[in-house]
Scaffold this motif. Structure first.
Motif, PDB file in Angstrom:
ATOM      1  N   SER A  29       0.834  -1.212   0.000  1.00 40.25           N
ATOM      2  CA  SER A  29       0.000   0.000   0.000  1.00 40.25           C
ATOM      3  C   SER A  29       0.862   1.253   0.000  1.00 40.25           C
ATOM      4  O   SER A  29       0.576   2.226  -0.708  1.00 40.25           O
ATOM      5  CB  SER A  29      -0.916   0.022   1.222  1.00 40.25           C
ATOM      6  N   ALA A  30       1.913   1.217   0.802  1.00 40.97           N
ATOM      7  CA  ALA A  30       2.815   2.366   0.873  1.00 40.97           C
ATOM      8  C   ALA A  30       3.474   2.619  -0.473  1.00 40.97           C
ATOM      9  O   ALA A  30       3.536   3.758  -0.946  1.00 40.97           O
ATOM     10  CB  ALA A  30       3.876   2.125   1.944  1.00 40.97           C
ATOM     11  N   GLU A  31       3.963   1.554  -1.104  1.00 39.91           N
ATOM     12  CA  GLU A  31       4.659   1.720  -2.377  1.00 39.91           C
ATOM     13  C   GLU A  31       3.727   2.203  -3.491  1.00 39.91           C
ATOM     14  O   GLU A  31       4.163   2.956  -4.357  1.00 39.91           O
ATOM     15  CB  GLU A  31       5.362   0.426  -2.768  1.00 39.91           C
ATOM     16  N   GLU A  32       2.467   1.798  -3.454  1.00 39.78           N
ATOM     17  CA  GLU A  32       1.496   2.303  -4.436  1.00 39.78           C
ATOM     18  C   GLU A  32       1.371   3.815  -4.309  1.00 39.78           C
ATOM     19  O   GLU A  32       1.388   4.543  -5.299  1.00 39.78           O
ATOM     20  CB  GLU A  32       0.139   1.648  -4.228  1.00 39.78           C
ATOM     21  N   TRP A  33       1.238   4.294  -3.073  1.00 33.44           N
ATOM     22  CA  TRP A  33       1.093   5.722  -2.813  1.00 33.44           C
ATOM     23  C   TRP A  33       2.365   6.478  -3.186  1.00 33.44           C
ATOM     24  O   TRP A  33       2.307   7.543  -3.813  1.00 33.44           O
ATOM     25  CB  TRP A  33       0.731   5.933  -1.347  1.00 33.44           C
ATOM     26  N   ILE A  34       3.523   5.943  -2.811  1.00 30.49           N
ATOM     27  CA  ILE A  34       4.801   6.597  -3.119  1.00 30.49           C
ATOM     28  C   ILE A  34       4.980   6.725  -4.631  1.00 30.49           C
ATOM     29  O   ILE A  34       5.379   7.777  -5.136  1.00 30.49           O
ATOM     30  CB  ILE A  34       5.970   5.814  -2.484  1.00 30.49           C
ATOM     31  N   THR A  42      12.118   7.841   2.616  1.00 29.51           N
ATOM     32  CA  THR A  42      12.411   6.524   3.178  1.00 29.51           C
ATOM     33  C   THR A  42      11.148   5.902   3.761  1.00 29.51           C
ATOM     34  O   THR A  42      10.385   6.567   4.468  1.00 29.51           O
ATOM     35  CB  THR A  42      13.466   6.641   4.301  1.00 29.51           C
ATOM     36  N   LEU A  43      10.955   4.619   3.471  1.00 35.94           N
ATOM     37  CA  LEU A  43       9.858   3.826   4.022  1.00 35.94           C
ATOM     38  C   LEU A  43      10.472   2.816   4.986  1.00 35.94           C
ATOM     39  O   LEU A  43      11.350   2.047   4.600  1.00 35.94           O
ATOM     40  CB  LEU A  43       9.120   3.110   2.890  1.00 35.94           C
ATOM     41  N   THR A  44      10.027   2.839   6.238  1.00 39.33           N
ATOM     42  CA  THR A  44      10.611   1.992   7.272  1.00 39.33           C
ATOM     43  C   THR A  44       9.537   1.205   7.991  1.00 39.33           C
ATOM     44  O   THR A  44       8.467   1.736   8.297  1.00 39.33           O
ATOM     45  CB  THR A  44      11.373   2.855   8.310  1.00 39.33           C
ATOM     46  N   GLU A  89      13.266   7.554  -4.833  1.00 39.35           N
ATOM     47  CA  GLU A  89      13.567   8.802  -5.521  1.00 39.35           C
ATOM     48  C   GLU A  89      12.535   8.975  -6.622  1.00 39.35           C
ATOM     49  O   GLU A  89      12.410   8.107  -7.500  1.00 39.35           O
ATOM     50  CB  GLU A  89      14.980   8.762  -6.096  1.00 39.35           C
ATOM     51  N   ASP A  90      11.769  10.046  -6.549  1.00 43.77           N
ATOM     52  CA  ASP A  90      10.704  10.315  -7.518  1.00 43.77           C
ATOM     53  C   ASP A  90       9.763   9.118  -7.689  1.00 43.77           C
ATOM     54  O   ASP A  90       9.358   8.777  -8.798  1.00 43.77           O
ATOM     55  CB  ASP A  90      11.292  10.719  -8.872  1.00 43.77           C
ATOM     56  N   GLY A  91       9.465   8.442  -6.584  1.00 43.59           N
ATOM     57  CA  GLY A  91       8.515   7.321  -6.586  1.00 43.59           C
ATOM     58  C   GLY A  91       9.111   5.974  -6.934  1.00 43.59           C
ATOM     59  O   GLY A  91       8.402   4.975  -6.948  1.00 43.59           O
TER      60      GLY A  91
END
Length: 96
Positions: A29-34, A42-44, A89-91
């Motif tokens: 879910s986080a990566e879809e939004w990013i 950074t996603l931790t 970087e830029d998604g």
């Protein structure tokens, strides 16, 4: 959940901003939004119901060796590179 089957929350912190801008129950879910918003940062994965300081000691990543390392100020500011994390970087995931 991480590889150790720990329940986690995924926190995204953008660029040089010290404050989190989002929290997710899954990395997907986080990566879809990013990706959608083309963010850099950074996603931790933070363990739920376990302070990072205690988690790092339990995992053998950190062992307090000086008195100040058990102080409230130190514990409150503690962070661990041992947490699962990814850089964007830029998604786009730059970590691999």
């Amino acid at each position: 959940m991480t590889a150790d089957n720990e329940e986690v929350v995924w926190i995204f912190v953008g660029g040089k901003n010290p404050n989190p801008s989002a929290a997710f129950s899954s990395r997907e879910s986080a990566e879809e939004w990013i990706a959608q918003t083309k963010l850099s940062g950074t996603l931790t994965a933070y363990p739920l119901n376990v302070p990072v300081y205690d988690w790092a000691i339990r995992k053998g990543i950190f062992k307090p060796s000086k008195p100040y390392q058990s102080s409230p100020k130190f514990i409150a500011g503690f962070s661990s590179a041992g947490l699962e994390h990814y850089h964007y970087e830029d998604g786009v995931n730059e970590t691999g």
